[in-house]
Design a protein around this motif. Structure first.
Motif, mmCIF file in Angstrom:
data_model
loop_
_atom_site.group_PDB
_atom_site.id
_atom_site.type_symbol
_atom_site.label_atom_id
_atom_site.label_comp_id
_atom_site.label_asym_id
_atom_site.label_seq_id
_atom_site.Cartn_x
_atom_site.Cartn_y
_atom_site.Cartn_z
ATOM 1 N N MET A 48 0.839 -1.188 0.000
ATOM 2 C CA MET A 48 0.000 0.000 0.000
ATOM 3 C C MET A 48 0.882 1.248 0.000
ATOM 4 S SD MET A 48 -3.350 -0.441 2.470
ATOM 5 C CE MET A 48 -2.525 -0.919 3.961
ATOM 6 N N GLY A 49 0.351 2.303 -0.604
ATOM 7 C CA GLY A 49 1.036 3.584 -0.601
ATOM 8 C C GLY A 49 0.579 4.433 0.562
ATOM 9 N N HIS A 50 1.142 5.633 0.640
ATOM 10 C CA HIS A 50 0.784 6.541 1.740
ATOM 11 C C HIS A 50 -0.704 6.850 1.780
ATOM 12 C CE1 HIS A 50 4.767 8.384 3.214
ATOM 13 N NE2 HIS A 50 4.959 7.150 2.829
ATOM 14 N N ARG A 51 -1.317 7.063 0.619
ATOM 15 C CA ARG A 51 -2.747 7.394 0.574
ATOM 16 C C ARG A 51 -3.584 6.293 1.233
ATOM 17 N NH1 ARG A 51 -6.327 10.732 -1.693
ATOM 18 N NH2 ARG A 51 -8.325 9.897 -2.340
ATOM 19 N N GLU A 52 -3.335 5.056 0.844
ATOM 20 C CA GLU A 52 -4.077 3.926 1.401
ATOM 21 C C GLU A 52 -3.749 3.718 2.876
ATOM 22 O OE1 GLU A 52 -2.165 3.685 -1.413
ATOM 23 O OE2 GLU A 52 -3.772 3.752 -2.892
ATOM 24 N N ASP A 53 -2.467 3.899 3.234
ATOM 25 C CA ASP A 53 -2.068 3.762 4.641
ATOM 26 C C ASP A 53 -2.781 4.794 5.507
ATOM 27 O OD1 ASP A 53 -0.335 1.708 3.946
ATOM 28 O OD2 ASP A 53 1.444 2.996 3.908
ATOM 29 N N LEU A 54 -2.863 6.025 4.998
ATOM 30 C CA LEU A 54 -3.555 7.079 5.740
ATOM 31 C C LEU A 54 -5.034 6.742 5.924
ATOM 32 C CD1 LEU A 54 -1.973 10.239 4.109
ATOM 33 C CD2 LEU A 54 -1.839 9.621 6.542
ATOM 34 N N LEU A 55 -5.654 6.232 4.874
ATOM 35 C CA LEU A 55 -7.070 5.877 4.960
ATOM 36 C C LEU A 55 -7.287 4.775 5.997
ATOM 37 C CD1 LEU A 55 -9.905 6.429 3.844
ATOM 38 C CD2 LEU A 55 -9.472 4.659 2.135
ATOM 39 N N GLU A 56 -6.445 3.763 5.985
ATOM 40 C CA GLU A 56 -6.558 2.678 6.968
ATOM 41 C C GLU A 56 -6.309 3.196 8.387
ATOM 42 O OE1 GLU A 56 -7.767 -0.442 6.488
ATOM 43 O OE2 GLU A 56 -8.169 0.371 4.492
ATOM 44 N N GLY A 57 -5.317 4.062 8.536
ATOM 45 C CA GLY A 57 -5.037 4.653 9.849
ATOM 46 C C GLY A 57 -6.188 5.501 10.341
ATOM 47 N N ALA A 58 -6.797 6.264 9.444
ATOM 48 C CA ALA A 58 -7.927 7.110 9.814
ATOM 49 C C ALA A 58 -9.131 6.259 10.218
ATOM 50 C CB ALA A 58 -8.288 8.037 8.658
ATOM 51 N N LYS A 59 -9.369 5.152 9.503
ATOM 52 C CA LYS A 59 -10.471 4.258 9.877
ATOM 53 C C LYS A 59 -10.252 3.694 11.278
ATOM 54 C CE LYS A 59 -10.681 1.385 6.370
ATOM 55 N NZ LYS A 59 -10.947 0.567 5.168
ATOM 56 N N LYS A 60 -9.027 3.286 11.550
ATOM 57 C CA LYS A 60 -8.711 2.743 12.875
ATOM 58 C C LYS A 60 -8.947 3.801 13.957
ATOM 59 C CE LYS A 60 -5.058 0.568 15.492
ATOM 60 N NZ LYS A 60 -3.666 0.306 15.656
ATOM 61 N N CYS A 61 -8.498 5.021 13.709
ATOM 62 C CA CYS A 61 -8.678 6.099 14.689
ATOM 63 C C CYS A 61 -10.149 6.435 14.898
ATOM 64 C CB CYS A 61 -7.911 7.346 14.249
ATOM 65 S SG CYS A 61 -6.118 7.182 14.370
ATOM 66 N N LEU A 62 -10.918 6.455 13.816
ATOM 67 C CA LEU A 62 -12.353 6.730 13.948
ATOM 68 C C LEU A 62 -13.031 5.713 14.853
ATOM 69 C CD1 LEU A 62 -13.729 7.767 10.445
ATOM 70 C CD2 LEU A 62 -13.830 9.060 12.560
ATOM 71 N N LEU A 63 -12.681 4.453 14.660
ATOM 72 C CA LEU A 63 -13.291 3.394 15.457
ATOM 73 C C LEU A 63 -12.867 3.462 16.919
ATOM 74 C CD1 LEU A 63 -12.993 0.425 12.942
ATOM 75 C CD2 LEU A 63 -15.045 1.748 13.515
ATOM 76 N N GLU A 64 -11.641 3.892 17.158
ATOM 77 C CA GLU A 64 -11.136 3.940 18.529
ATOM 78 C C GLU A 64 -11.445 5.246 19.250
ATOM 79 O OE1 GLU A 64 -6.945 3.109 18.189
ATOM 80 O OE2 GLU A 64 -7.298 1.031 17.600
ATOM 81 N N LYS A 65 -11.402 6.380 18.516
ATOM 82 C CA LYS A 65 -11.502 7.687 19.164
ATOM 83 C C LYS A 65 -12.656 8.560 18.698
ATOM 84 C CE LYS A 65 -6.772 8.528 20.403
ATOM 85 N NZ LYS A 65 -5.918 9.674 20.591
ATOM 86 N N GLY A 66 -13.231 8.245 17.551
ATOM 87 C CA GLY A 66 -14.261 9.108 16.995
ATOM 88 C C GLY A 66 -13.652 10.276 16.240
ATOM 89 N N PHE A 67 -14.518 11.166 15.753
ATOM 90 C CA PHE A 67 -14.056 12.300 14.953
ATOM 91 C C PHE A 67 -13.345 13.354 15.785
ATOM 92 C CE2 PHE A 67 -17.281 10.868 11.881
ATOM 93 C CZ PHE A 67 -16.586 11.020 10.699
ATOM 94 N N VAL A 68 -13.994 13.791 16.840
ATOM 95 C CA VAL A 68 -13.512 14.949 17.586
ATOM 96 C C VAL A 68 -12.168 14.694 18.256
ATOM 97 C CG1 VAL A 68 -14.044 16.511 19.499
ATOM 98 C CG2 VAL A 68 -15.833 15.841 17.911
ATOM 99 N N ARG A 69 -11.984 13.526 18.820
ATOM 100 C CA ARG A 69 -10.746 13.252 19.554
ATOM 101 C C ARG A 69 -9.592 12.788 18.661
ATOM 102 N NH1 ARG A 69 -12.547 9.339 24.155
ATOM 103 N NH2 ARG A 69 -11.379 8.160 22.668
ATOM 104 N N THR A 70 -9.850 12.484 17.403
ATOM 105 C CA THR A 70 -8.778 12.048 16.512
ATOM 106 C C THR A 70 -8.002 13.254 16.002
ATOM 107 O OG1 THR A 70 -9.935 10.058 15.792
ATOM 108 C CG2 THR A 70 -8.248 10.897 14.318
ATOM 109 N N THR A 71 -6.705 13.224 16.199
ATOM 110 C CA THR A 71 -5.834 14.287 15.699
ATOM 111 C C THR A 71 -5.096 13.793 14.455
ATOM 112 O OG1 THR A 71 -3.893 13.599 16.975
ATOM 113 C CG2 THR A 71 -5.468 15.104 18.072
ATOM 114 N N ALA A 72 -4.520 14.735 13.738
ATOM 115 C CA ALA A 72 -3.707 14.370 12.570
ATOM 116 C C ALA A 72 -2.533 13.499 13.009
ATOM 117 C CB ALA A 72 -3.223 15.624 11.858
ATOM 118 N N ARG A 73 -1.981 13.796 14.161
ATOM 119 C CA ARG A 73 -0.846 13.005 14.668
ATOM 120 C C ARG A 73 -1.286 11.569 15.005
ATOM 121 N NH1 ARG A 73 3.372 16.148 14.741
ATOM 122 N NH2 ARG A 73 3.193 18.351 15.218
#
Length: 193
Positions: free
Chosen positions: A1-26
Motif C-alpha cells: 500500500m502507498g501513503h494514501r491507502e495507509d492514511l485511509l486505513e489509519g484514519a479508519k482505525k482512529c475513527l473506530l477507537e476515538k471518533g471524529f472529535v478526539r482524533t488528531t492528525a498526529r
C-alpha cells in the motif's frame, strides 16, 4: 500500500477507537506510519480524510450483509432480513454509528466535515433502497431517493440511536417488521391483523 491507502486505513482505525472529535492528525500519522504532510498532500485536510474514512467504513459495513439478504424485493421477509443484518453487525457498527452521531451533534463546529458526510447520504439512500427492494441502484430515481430512501434512512438512524442509547429496549428486526406491518395497515385504513 502507498501513503494514501495507509492514511485511509489509519484514519479508519482512529475513527473506530476515538471518533471524529478526539482524533488528531498526529493520531492518524501514528496509526498509518505515514508522515504528517502526506495528509494535506493526499486528502487536503484531516477532516476530508476522516470523512473519506467514515464513508469507507459505512460501505464496508453495508457490504458485510448486502449479499445475504433473503426474500423477494419489497417483501416483509426481505425487510426483516435487512434489519437482522444490521443488528447482527451492531457490535462492529457501534463505533461507526457513534461517530456519525458525533458529527451530527457537532453542528456548526465541523461544517466542512458535516457537508462532506451529508453529501454521502445520497449514496446511502440508494444503497438502502437497493437492499430493501432488490432494485439496482442505477435505476433508482431522484424522487425515490428523496422519499423512499429518506424513509429507510430515518428507520436506520432511529434504530441506530435506540441501540446506542439503550440496547435492552431497542427493537429486534422482528419487532421492527411487525411495527412496519402495523403502520402500513393503519396508513391504508385496513383493520389490524
Amino acid at each position: 500500500m502507498g501513503h494514501r491507502e495507509d492514511l485511509l486505513e489509519g484514519a479508519k482505525k482512529c475513527l473506530l477507537e476515538k471518533g471524529f472529535v478526539r482524533t488528531t492528525a498526529r493520531d492518524i500519522v501514528k496509526a498509518s506510519g505515514a508522515n504528517l504532510a502526506s495528509i494535506g498532500y493526499h486528502y487536503g485536510s484531516k477532516d476530508a480524510l476522516l470523512a473519506e474514512a467514515f464513508i469507507a467504513l459505512m460501505q464496508e459495513l453495508g457490504d458485510v450483509f448486502k449479499d445475504g439478504v433473503q426474500g423477494e424485493g419489497g417483501s416483509l421477509e426481505r425487510f426483516q432480513g435487512v434489519w437482522e443484518g444490521f443488528l447482527a453487525h451492531r457490535g462492529e457498527a457501534g463505533p461507526v454509528w457513534s461517530a456519525s452521531v458525533e458529527v451530527a451533534l457537532a453542528g456548526d463546529r465541523m461544517p466542512d466535515l458535516r457537508a462532506m458526510l451529508a453529501a454521502s447520504q445520497t449514496e446511502g439512500r440508494r444503497g438502502l433502497i437497493a437492499m430493501l427492494t432488490g432494485n439496482p441502484e442505477e435505476g433508482i430515481t431522484e424522487r425515490e431517493e428523496q422519499t423512499l430512501g429518506a424513509f429507510y434512512q430515518a428507520l436506520l438512524n432511529g434504530l441506530m440511536l435506540q441501540w446506542l442509547f439503550d440496547p435492552k429496549s431497542a427493537p429486534s428486526a422482528e419487532e421492527l417488521t411487525e411495527g412496519m406491518r402495523a403502520a402500513a395497515t393503519a396508513a391504508l385504513g385496513r383493520p389490524a391483523e
